[in-house]
Scaffold this active site. Structure first.
Site, PDB file in Angstrom:
ATOM      1  N   SER A   1      36.176  62.571  10.355  1.00  0.00           N
ATOM      2  CA  SER A   1      36.663  63.754   9.660  1.00  0.00           C
ATOM      3  C   SER A   1      36.059  63.782   8.262  1.00  0.00           C
ATOM      4  O   SER A   1      35.640  62.752   7.719  1.00  0.00           O
ATOM      5  CB  SER A   1      38.190  63.698   9.558  1.00  0.00           C
ATOM      6  OG  SER A   1      38.689  64.651   8.648  1.00  0.00           O
TER       7      SER A   1
ATOM      8  N   TYR B   1      46.053  59.311   6.849  1.00  0.00           N
ATOM      9  CA  TYR B   1      45.000  59.877   7.682  1.00  0.00           C
ATOM     10  C   TYR B   1      43.625  59.519   7.118  1.00  0.00           C
ATOM     11  O   TYR B   1      42.721  59.107   7.854  1.00  0.00           O
ATOM     12  CB  TYR B   1      45.169  61.393   7.769  1.00  0.00           C
ATOM     13  CG  TYR B   1      44.182  62.075   8.675  1.00  0.00           C
ATOM     14  CD1 TYR B   1      44.277  61.957  10.059  1.00  0.00           C
ATOM     15  CD2 TYR B   1      43.145  62.855   8.152  1.00  0.00           C
ATOM     16  CE1 TYR B   1      43.371  62.586  10.898  1.00  0.00           C
ATOM     17  CE2 TYR B   1      42.247  63.486   8.981  1.00  0.00           C
ATOM     18  CZ  TYR B   1      42.359  63.352  10.354  1.00  0.00           C
ATOM     19  OH  TYR B   1      41.446  63.976  11.178  1.00  0.00           O
TER      20      TYR B   1
END
Length: 268
Positions: free
Chosen positions: A141, A154
């Site tokens: 990501s 995250y």
């Protein structure tokens, strides 16, 4: 690259990027084996995949459970004799200040987003190394390149995935096994619905579709690239953060300060 008869194992294939990728690779005549935790969703994915690739299959598996992963990989090797490409796509997300986060949720995120990929690669690698061929693609990501407000857990899982991917690249390239990492911006899927509806919202120019990400992943495999950041605006921001980190942090603080909560927030 001709994907005909290539056995591609995709984790998190029940929805979002994983499902789109499974359908797209099946359309390119690959034999797709997908896994995920939702059997019902996997069955729906399989219907679409088998329209293009009748030999494809879906297997229920929680990648955070190392024994389930070993069993799943053993079954794929027994049924198909090989795994040509492993795409570590399974993941979960969370947007919450770290101090308000349950540590159990942080641990679960690391198990799924990072350790799940490590478990799958560890199970698949002996057969790839023995055949002196294979490709591991890790779906990371933009949050694995830039630390983002209220996404510390995250970000940690994706930063870990990126560093691990780079180390694996050096370890495995001499053995004939390729490694790639793909870093998309926020994707228009159910996975990111919570992120889209909470502040600070991601700029529209950073959003990408599952179809666009799937195309980038396939190009990474075809062109044997190590890393791709998509869309281009996100790649620009990552380059800015890398080359001018102090300036980037100042600009980010100005943008994020209005969303920080806590007793000292008003004094910033």
């Amino acid at each position: 690259m001709d994907f005909k008869d290539q056995v591609v194992l995709i984790t998190g294939a029940s929805s979002g990027i994983g499902k789109q990728l499974a359908v797209d690779l099946a359309a390119r005549r690959a034999v797709v084996v997908g896994c995920g935790r939702s059997i019902a969703r996997l069955k729906e994915s399989l219907k679409e995949v088998r329209r293009h690739s009748p030999s494809s299959a879906m297997i229920g598996c929680d990648v955070s459970d190392v024994e389930q992963v070993r069993g799943m990989v053993a079954k794929v090797l027994a049924d198909y004799g090989k795994i040509d490409v492993l795409i570590n796509n399974a993941g979960v997300g969370m947007r919450k200040p770290f101090v308000d986060s349950e540590l159990g949720a942080v641990e679960e995120m690391m198990r799924i987003n990072f350790l799940g990929a490590a478990y799958c690669a560890h199970a698949v690698l002996p057969s790839m190394i023995a055949r002196k061929t294979g490709h591991i693609v890790n779906i990371s990501s933009g949050a694995g390149k830039i630390g983002t407000l209220n996404m510390s857990a995250y970000c940690a899982s994706k930063f870990a995935l990126n560093g691990w991917s780079e180390s694996l690249y050096h370890e495995l390239r001499p053995l004939g096994v390729k490694v790639s990492v793909v870093c998309p911006g926020p994707v228009r899927t159910e996975f990111n619905r919570e992120f889209r509806d909470t502040e600070p919202k991601s700029p529209a120019r950073l959003l990408v579709t599952p179809e666009a990400v799937s195309r980038e992943i396939i190009k990474v495999i075809e062109n044997n690239k190590f890393e791709v950041i998509t869309p281009r605006w996100l790649a620009f921001l990552c380059a800015l953060e890398r080359h001018m980190p102090n300036l980037f942090r100042v600009l980010a603080q100005r943008k994020f300060r209005h969303y920080i909560t806590g007793p000292l927030a008003n004094d910033m």
